[in-house]
Design a protein around this motif. Sequence first.
Motif, PDB file in Angstrom:
ATOM      1  N   SER A  21     -16.507  -1.262 -35.004  1.00 57.13           N
ATOM      2  CA  SER A  21     -15.597  -0.938 -33.911  1.00 57.13           C
ATOM      3  C   SER A  21     -15.083  -2.225 -33.279  1.00 57.13           C
ATOM      4  N   PHE A  22     -14.023  -2.085 -32.507  1.00 51.66           N
ATOM      5  CA  PHE A  22     -13.390  -3.223 -31.840  1.00 51.66           C
ATOM      6  C   PHE A  22     -13.343  -2.959 -30.352  1.00 51.66           C
ATOM      7  N   ARG A  23     -13.464  -4.045 -29.576  1.00 50.00           N
ATOM      8  CA  ARG A  23     -13.264  -3.894 -28.131  1.00 50.00           C
ATOM      9  C   ARG A  23     -11.798  -4.179 -27.830  1.00 50.00           C
ATOM     10  N   GLN A  24     -11.136  -3.203 -27.228  1.00 52.09           N
ATOM     11  CA  GLN A  24      -9.730  -3.386 -26.864  1.00 52.09           C
ATOM     12  C   GLN A  24      -9.630  -4.262 -25.614  1.00 52.09           C
ATOM     13  N   ASP A  25      -8.431  -4.755 -25.325  1.00 55.62           N
ATOM     14  CA  ASP A  25      -8.212  -5.586 -24.136  1.00 55.62           C
ATOM     15  C   ASP A  25      -8.645  -4.862 -22.865  1.00 55.62           C
TER      16      ASP A  25
ATOM     17  N   GLU B  32     -14.077   0.546 -26.211  1.00 56.37           N
ATOM     18  CA  GLU B  32     -14.498   0.315 -27.586  1.00 56.37           C
ATOM     19  C   GLU B  32     -13.767   1.318 -28.483  1.00 56.37           C
ATOM     20  N   ILE B  33     -13.125   0.850 -29.559  1.00 51.51           N
ATOM     21  CA  ILE B  33     -12.475   1.790 -30.460  1.00 51.51           C
ATOM     22  C   ILE B  33     -13.093   1.680 -31.853  1.00 51.51           C
ATOM     23  N   SER B  34     -13.469   2.842 -32.365  1.00 54.48           N
ATOM     24  CA  SER B  34     -14.138   2.864 -33.660  1.00 54.48           C
ATOM     25  C   SER B  34     -13.106   2.819 -34.779  1.00 54.48           C
ATOM     26  N   ALA B  35     -13.261   1.897 -35.716  1.00 52.34           N
ATOM     27  CA  ALA B  35     -12.362   1.810 -36.868  1.00 52.34           C
ATOM     28  C   ALA B  35     -13.020   2.438 -38.102  1.00 52.34           C
ATOM     29  N   ILE B  36     -14.329   2.221 -38.241  1.00 54.13           N
ATOM     30  CA  ILE B  36     -15.070   2.780 -39.372  1.00 54.13           C
ATOM     31  C   ILE B  36     -16.298   3.482 -38.806  1.00 54.13           C
TER      32      ILE B  36
ATOM     33  N   GLY C 291      -5.406   8.408 -46.205  1.00 51.68           N
ATOM     34  CA  GLY C 291      -5.879   8.850 -44.902  1.00 51.68           C
ATOM     35  C   GLY C 291      -4.836   8.543 -43.868  1.00 51.68           C
ATOM     36  N   PRO C 292      -5.038   9.053 -42.657  1.00 55.38           N
ATOM     37  CA  PRO C 292      -4.028   8.832 -41.621  1.00 55.38           C
ATOM     38  C   PRO C 292      -3.909   7.357 -41.242  1.00 55.38           C
ATOM     39  N   THR C 293      -2.778   6.987 -40.664  1.00 55.96           N
ATOM     40  CA  THR C 293      -2.581   5.633 -40.141  1.00 55.96           C
ATOM     41  C   THR C 293      -3.632   5.355 -39.067  1.00 55.96           C
ATOM     42  N   GLY C 294      -4.139   4.142 -39.061  1.00 56.38           N
ATOM     43  CA  GLY C 294      -5.149   3.779 -38.072  1.00 56.38           C
ATOM     44  C   GLY C 294      -6.532   4.281 -38.424  1.00 56.38           C
ATOM     45  N   ALA C 295      -6.706   4.654 -39.711  1.00 57.46           N
ATOM     46  CA  ALA C 295      -7.999   5.191 -40.131  1.00 57.46           C
ATOM     47  C   ALA C 295      -8.988   4.085 -40.515  1.00 57.46           C
ATOM     48  N   GLY C 296      -8.618   2.830 -40.297  1.00 53.28           N
ATOM     49  CA  GLY C 296      -9.547   1.750 -40.601  1.00 53.28           C
ATOM     50  C   GLY C 296      -9.555   1.326 -42.057  1.00 53.28           C
ATOM     51  N   LYS C 297      -8.513   1.678 -42.798  1.00 56.89           N
ATOM     52  CA  LYS C 297      -8.482   1.345 -44.223  1.00 56.89           C
ATOM     53  C   LYS C 297      -8.323  -0.168 -44.440  1.00 56.89           C
ATOM     54  N   SER C 298      -7.391  -0.758 -43.684  1.00 61.55           N
ATOM     55  CA  SER C 298      -7.185  -2.203 -43.847  1.00 61.55           C
ATOM     56  C   SER C 298      -8.391  -2.990 -43.332  1.00 61.55           C
ATOM     57  N   VAL C 299      -9.005  -2.482 -42.265  1.00 61.02           N
ATOM     58  CA  VAL C 299     -10.227  -3.125 -41.754  1.00 61.02           C
ATOM     59  C   VAL C 299     -11.320  -3.083 -42.823  1.00 61.02           C
ATOM     60  N   LEU C 300     -11.436  -1.945 -43.495  1.00 64.35           N
ATOM     61  CA  LEU C 300     -12.420  -1.822 -44.576  1.00 64.35           C
ATOM     62  C   LEU C 300     -12.162  -2.874 -45.660  1.00 64.35           C
TER      63      LEU C 300
ATOM     64  N   LEU D 198     -14.163 -10.934 -45.014  1.00 60.52           N
ATOM     65  CA  LEU D 198     -13.392 -11.572 -43.934  1.00 60.52           C
ATOM     66  C   LEU D 198     -13.755 -11.007 -42.569  1.00 60.52           C
ATOM     67  N   LYS D 199     -14.234  -9.762 -42.574  1.00 61.44           N
ATOM     68  CA  LYS D 199     -14.741  -9.154 -41.344  1.00 61.44           C
ATOM     69  C   LYS D 199     -16.131  -8.620 -41.658  1.00 61.44           C
ATOM     70  N   PHE D 200     -16.934  -8.408 -40.624  1.00 61.46           N
ATOM     71  CA  PHE D 200     -18.308  -7.954 -40.834  1.00 61.46           C
ATOM     72  C   PHE D 200     -18.532  -6.598 -40.190  1.00 61.46           C
TER      73      PHE D 200
ATOM     74  N   ALA E 239      -7.170  13.612 -39.159  1.00 65.34           N
ATOM     75  CA  ALA E 239      -6.465  12.698 -38.254  1.00 65.34           C
ATOM     76  C   ALA E 239      -7.125  12.714 -36.872  1.00 65.34           C
ATOM     77  N   ARG E 240      -6.898  11.616 -36.114  1.00 66.88           N
ATOM     78  CA  ARG E 240      -7.385  11.590 -34.734  1.00 66.88           C
ATOM     79  C   ARG E 240      -6.626  12.645 -33.951  1.00 66.88           C
ATOM     80  N   PRO E 241      -7.269  13.283 -32.984  1.00 64.70           N
ATOM     81  CA  PRO E 241      -6.536  14.281 -32.210  1.00 64.70           C
ATOM     82  C   PRO E 241      -5.375  13.615 -31.465  1.00 64.70           C
TER      83      PRO E 241
HETATM   84  N1  LIG Z   1      -8.675  -7.224 -34.766  1.00 65.86           N
HETATM   85  C1  LIG Z   1      -8.628  -6.018 -34.179  1.00 65.86           C
HETATM   86  N2  LIG Z   1      -8.861  -5.874 -32.852  1.00 65.86           N
HETATM   87  C2  LIG Z   1      -8.833  -4.670 -32.258  1.00 65.86           C
HETATM   88  N3  LIG Z   1      -8.603  -3.521 -32.903  1.00 65.86           N
HETATM   89  C3  LIG Z   1      -8.368  -3.586 -34.212  1.00 65.86           C
HETATM   90  C4  LIG Z   1      -8.357  -4.828 -34.930  1.00 65.86           C
HETATM   91  N4  LIG Z   1      -8.078  -4.566 -36.234  1.00 65.86           N
HETATM   92  C5  LIG Z   1      -7.933  -3.233 -36.326  1.00 65.86           C
HETATM   93  N5  LIG Z   1      -8.107  -2.637 -35.133  1.00 65.86           N
HETATM   94  C6  LIG Z   1      -8.055  -1.188 -34.871  1.00 65.86           C
HETATM   95  O1  LIG Z   1      -8.786  -0.511 -35.886  1.00 65.86           O
HETATM   96  C7  LIG Z   1      -8.164   0.702 -36.247  1.00 65.86           C
HETATM   97  C8  LIG Z   1      -7.931   0.772 -37.722  1.00 65.86           C
HETATM   98  O2  LIG Z   1      -6.913  -0.131 -38.102  1.00 65.86           O
HETATM   99  P1  LIG Z   1      -6.438  -0.320 -39.619  1.00 65.86           P
HETATM  100  O3  LIG Z   1      -7.585  -0.633 -40.483  1.00 65.86           O
HETATM  101  O4  LIG Z   1      -5.348  -1.327 -39.601  1.00 65.86           O
HETATM  102  O5  LIG Z   1      -5.856   1.126 -39.962  1.00 65.86           O
HETATM  103  P2  LIG Z   1      -5.161   1.626 -41.327  1.00 65.86           P
HETATM  104  O6  LIG Z   1      -6.017   2.722 -41.837  1.00 65.86           O
HETATM  105  O7  LIG Z   1      -3.815   2.141 -40.925  1.00 65.86           O
HETATM  106  O8  LIG Z   1      -5.072   0.459 -42.257  1.00 65.86           O
HETATM  107  C9  LIG Z   1      -6.880   0.784 -35.429  1.00 65.86           C
HETATM  108  O9  LIG Z   1      -7.114   1.642 -34.336  1.00 65.86           O
HETATM  109  C10 LIG Z   1      -6.646  -0.635 -34.982  1.00 65.86           C
HETATM  110  O10 LIG Z   1      -5.983  -0.684 -33.755  1.00 65.86           O
END
Ligand SMILES: Nc1ncnc2c1ncn2[C@@H]1O[C@H](COP(=O)(O)OP(=O)(O)O)[C@@H](O)[C@H]1O
Length: 270
Positions: A28-32, A36-40, A57-66, A73-75, A267-269
């Motif tokens: 998860s990530f801490r927003q500004d 806390e927002i959960s990505a995975i 999966g839906p946009t914002g599903a944490g795929k790129s973060v994965l 590159l991320k842990f 998808a997220r509600p």
């Molecule tokens: N560096 C970051 N800091 C804060 N939030 C992030 C960061 N990277 C991704 N997120 C959040 O994680 C969630 C998943 O993002 P992402 O993996 O890009 O989705 P997608 O499935 O569309 O690729 C989103 O809500 C995004 O805002």
Amino acid sequence: MGEFDMDTNAASVPARSSKLLVEHARKSFRQDSGAEISAIADLSFSVKSGEYVAIVGPTGAGKSVLLDCLLGLKFLDAGQIRVDGLPVENFVREKKGHITRIFQEDRLLPWLSATDNAAFGLQIQGVSQADRRKQAVRWLDAVGLSAFKDALPRELSGGMRQRVNIARAFAPNPELVLLDEAFSALDDVTASRLRQDFKALAQSQQTTFLIVTHSIDEAIFLANRILVFGAPARLMAEIAVPPLAWEDRVASDRIKDEVRSLIVAGARPG
Ligand SMILES: Nc1ncnc2c1ncn2[C@@H]1O[C@H](COP(=O)(O)OP(=O)(O)O)[C@@H](O)[C@H]1O
Ligand SMILES: [Mg+2]
């Protein structure tokens, strides 16, 4: 990361035949705002050696973060990622450049020629300059850019730049290739030609592919298995894609309908 670091004994890993194993991954990530927002969220799946697995999966599903986590590159906050039974950090340290990624937008270095861009991933593998060039040129030939070896990115079309990216991803002889919406920025005709060329090149290699795409057609065309993610990233369903399903209108429509309704459900509600 703590508990995960201590267990580096590959011999103790059960699923030895998995190329990639993701177990109870959380991030998860801490927003500004401080929220806390959960990505995975408790994501588990595995990919066998030589498989072509699509993730939709839906946009914002944490795929790129994965994918960032798969590249080391991320842990993760919790859970584990193993490649060949090794924690991914160990794998990327020991086998430099053997996990590559193709992005949606081309991330070529604008001041380097097509050849030097294609050779870029070979540098960290310690390949000599002459061999880097040779391998890059071989891959530029393979993607149909023989006549554009010295061209700068700005002299190439979007499709051609994406071909350089494909060459760059294959040149290091990778064991795992990650696609992140690799064909999404291209027009339909260019995208479908490039997908076909990509598939032919991919099949000439002994590599494992993880293909993130919002195009269900692309998933059916490229993958033998589709993982449907909910948001935040968790596995909603796995759907097997029978051989040549993309040529069979009835089969591919059935898979499409199934995937679409699962994506909506996950998808997220809001
Ligand atoms: N560096 C970051 N800091 C804060 N939030 C992030 C960061 N990277 C991704 N997120 C959040 O994680 C969630 C998943 O993002 P992402 O993996 O890009 O989705 P997608 O499935 O569309 O690729 C989103 O809500 C995004 O805002
Ligand atoms: Mg993304």
